[in-house]
Design a protein around this motif. Structure first.
Motif, short mmCIF file in Angstrom:
data_model
loop_
_atom_site.label_atom_id
_atom_site.label_comp_id
_atom_site.label_asym_id
_atom_site.label_seq_id
_atom_site.Cartn_x
_atom_site.Cartn_y
_atom_site.Cartn_z
N SER A 83 -17.67 0.36 89.26
CA SER A 83 -17.68 0.30 87.79
C SER A 83 -17.71 1.67 87.13
O SER A 83 -17.45 1.79 85.94
N HIS A 84 -17.99 2.71 87.90
CA HIS A 84 -18.01 4.08 87.36
C HIS A 84 -16.88 4.92 87.96
O HIS A 84 -17.00 6.13 88.09
N SER A 85 -15.77 4.26 88.28
CA SER A 85 -14.68 4.95 88.97
C SER A 85 -13.56 5.41 88.05
O SER A 85 -12.50 5.79 88.51
N GLY A 86 -13.77 5.37 86.78
CA GLY A 86 -12.78 5.88 85.84
C GLY A 86 -11.97 4.80 85.16
O GLY A 86 -12.01 3.62 85.51
N ARG A 87 -11.23 5.24 84.16
CA ARG A 87 -10.47 4.31 83.32
C ARG A 87 -9.40 3.53 84.07
O ARG A 87 -9.22 2.35 83.85
N LEU A 88 -8.66 4.20 84.95
CA LEU A 88 -7.60 3.53 85.68
C LEU A 88 -8.16 2.40 86.54
O LEU A 88 -7.66 1.27 86.51
N TYR A 89 -9.22 2.69 87.28
CA TYR A 89 -9.82 1.65 88.13
C TYR A 89 -10.37 0.52 87.27
O TYR A 89 -10.19 -0.66 87.58
N ASN A 90 -11.09 0.87 86.20
CA ASN A 90 -11.66 -0.17 85.34
C ASN A 90 -10.58 -1.05 84.71
O ASN A 90 -10.74 -2.27 84.60
N PHE A 91 -9.47 -0.44 84.32
CA PHE A 91 -8.36 -1.23 83.78
C PHE A 91 -7.84 -2.20 84.84
O PHE A 91 -7.66 -3.39 84.58
N TYR A 92 -7.64 -1.69 86.04
CA TYR A 92 -7.16 -2.51 87.15
C TYR A 92 -8.15 -3.62 87.46
O TYR A 92 -7.77 -4.79 87.64
N MET A 93 -9.43 -3.29 87.49
CA MET A 93 -10.46 -4.29 87.78
C MET A 93 -10.48 -5.38 86.71
O MET A 93 -10.49 -6.57 87.02
N ASN A 94 -10.48 -4.99 85.45
CA ASN A 94 -10.62 -5.95 84.35
C ASN A 94 -9.37 -6.75 84.05
O ASN A 94 -9.44 -7.82 83.44
N ASN A 95 -8.21 -6.23 84.44
CA ASN A 95 -6.96 -6.92 84.10
C ASN A 95 -6.22 -7.52 85.28
O ASN A 95 -5.29 -8.31 85.07
N VAL A 96 -6.61 -7.16 86.48
CA VAL A 96 -5.93 -7.70 87.66
C VAL A 96 -6.93 -8.28 88.66
O VAL A 96 -6.92 -9.46 88.95
N LEU A 97 -7.77 -7.41 89.18
CA LEU A 97 -8.65 -7.81 90.28
C LEU A 97 -9.61 -8.94 89.95
O LEU A 97 -9.84 -9.81 90.79
N LYS A 98 -10.16 -8.94 88.77
CA LYS A 98 -11.22 -9.92 88.48
C LYS A 98 -10.76 -11.36 88.66
O LYS A 98 -11.57 -12.23 88.91
N PHE A 99 -9.48 -11.59 88.60
CA PHE A 99 -8.96 -12.94 88.78
C PHE A 99 -8.91 -13.36 90.25
O PHE A 99 -8.70 -14.53 90.56
N PHE A 100 -9.09 -12.40 91.15
CA PHE A 100 -8.98 -12.68 92.58
C PHE A 100 -10.30 -12.49 93.32
O PHE A 100 -10.35 -12.69 94.54
N LEU A 101 -11.35 -12.10 92.63
CA LEU A 101 -12.63 -11.83 93.28
C LEU A 101 -13.25 -13.11 93.82
O LEU A 101 -13.17 -14.16 93.20
N LYS A 102 -13.88 -12.97 94.99
CA LYS A 102 -14.41 -14.13 95.69
C LYS A 102 -15.93 -14.11 95.70
O LYS A 102 -16.56 -13.09 95.45
N ASP A 103 -16.49 -15.24 96.04
CA ASP A 103 -17.92 -15.40 96.17
C ASP A 103 -18.43 -14.48 97.30
O ASP A 103 -17.83 -14.46 98.38
N PRO A 104 -19.53 -13.75 97.08
CA PRO A 104 -20.06 -12.87 98.13
C PRO A 104 -20.42 -13.60 99.43
O PRO A 104 -20.52 -12.97 100.48
N LYS A 105 -20.61 -14.90 99.39
CA LYS A 105 -20.92 -15.66 100.61
C LYS A 105 -19.80 -15.55 101.63
O LYS A 105 -20.04 -15.63 102.84
N ILE A 106 -18.57 -15.36 101.17
CA ILE A 106 -17.44 -15.20 102.10
C ILE A 106 -17.65 -13.95 102.95
O ILE A 106 -17.46 -13.97 104.17
N SER A 107 -18.06 -12.87 102.30
CA SER A 107 -18.35 -11.63 103.03
C SER A 107 -19.53 -11.80 103.96
O SER A 107 -19.51 -11.32 105.10
#
Length: 165
Positions: A83-107
């Motif tokens: 979450s503190h990795s800069g604007r590019l990462y945060n944009f990617y996280m909030n607009n792409v990745l968050k739709f694919f994140l899984k439950d931590p139980k999988i890990s």
């Protein structure tokens, strides 16, 4: 730590690593990013690459005690990492990745498998994405550089390096 592991049945070490190792390489003479442009993602990648290099050397060290060590990417799970990795990462996280994140139980289940499954008995020195064995990025594969990274890590943490008694 090694003494406790030696006294265990089928002792295993699992490094929680990351596919993020693909985004950054270790520069032994510039660990602090003083000579190159810093980014959180590149720094994170460099740290995970260094961890892979150290795993390869630790595999060679621990084998005499029948201790295995592997590295594992826990998958894209819901957490605040990066979450503190800069604007590019945060944009990617909030607009792409968050739709694919899984439950931590999988890990957690993957860590459990790597840690106790009879299938993993004696398996050491590998990188896994959850439970799938993968080949790390070229800069994160075992090489002569692995010893250099391991020794630098030992120097910085004030413990003996590879080959020290």
């Amino acid at each position: 730590m090694v003494k406790s592991l030696r006294n265990s049945d089928n002792p295993r070490v699992i490094n929680v690593n990351s596919e993020g190792h693909r985004f950054g390489n270790v520069k032994i003479n510039d660990l602090g990013f003083n000579k190159r442009l810093y980014s959180g993602l590149r720094s994170y990648g460099a740290s995970k690459t260094a961890q892979l290099h150290c795993m390869y050397i630790l595999k060679d060290i621990l084998v005499k005690d029948n201790i295995t060590i592997n590295s594992m990417h826990p998958g894209a799970v819901r957490s605040n990492i990066g979450s503190h990795s800069g604007r590019l990462y945060n944009f990617y996280m909030n607009n792409v990745l968050k739709f694919f994140l899984k439950d931590p139980k999988i890990s957690a289940n993957a860590l459990y498998y790597l840690g106790v499954s009879p299938d993993m008995l004696g398996v050491s020195g590998n990188f896994y994405n959850l439970t799938n064995k993968e080949i790390p990025a070229p800069h994160g594969q075992k090489s002569n550089f692995s010893v250099e990274v391991y020794n630098k890590s030992c120097e910085l943490t004030e413990v003996g390096g590879y080959g020290d008694k």
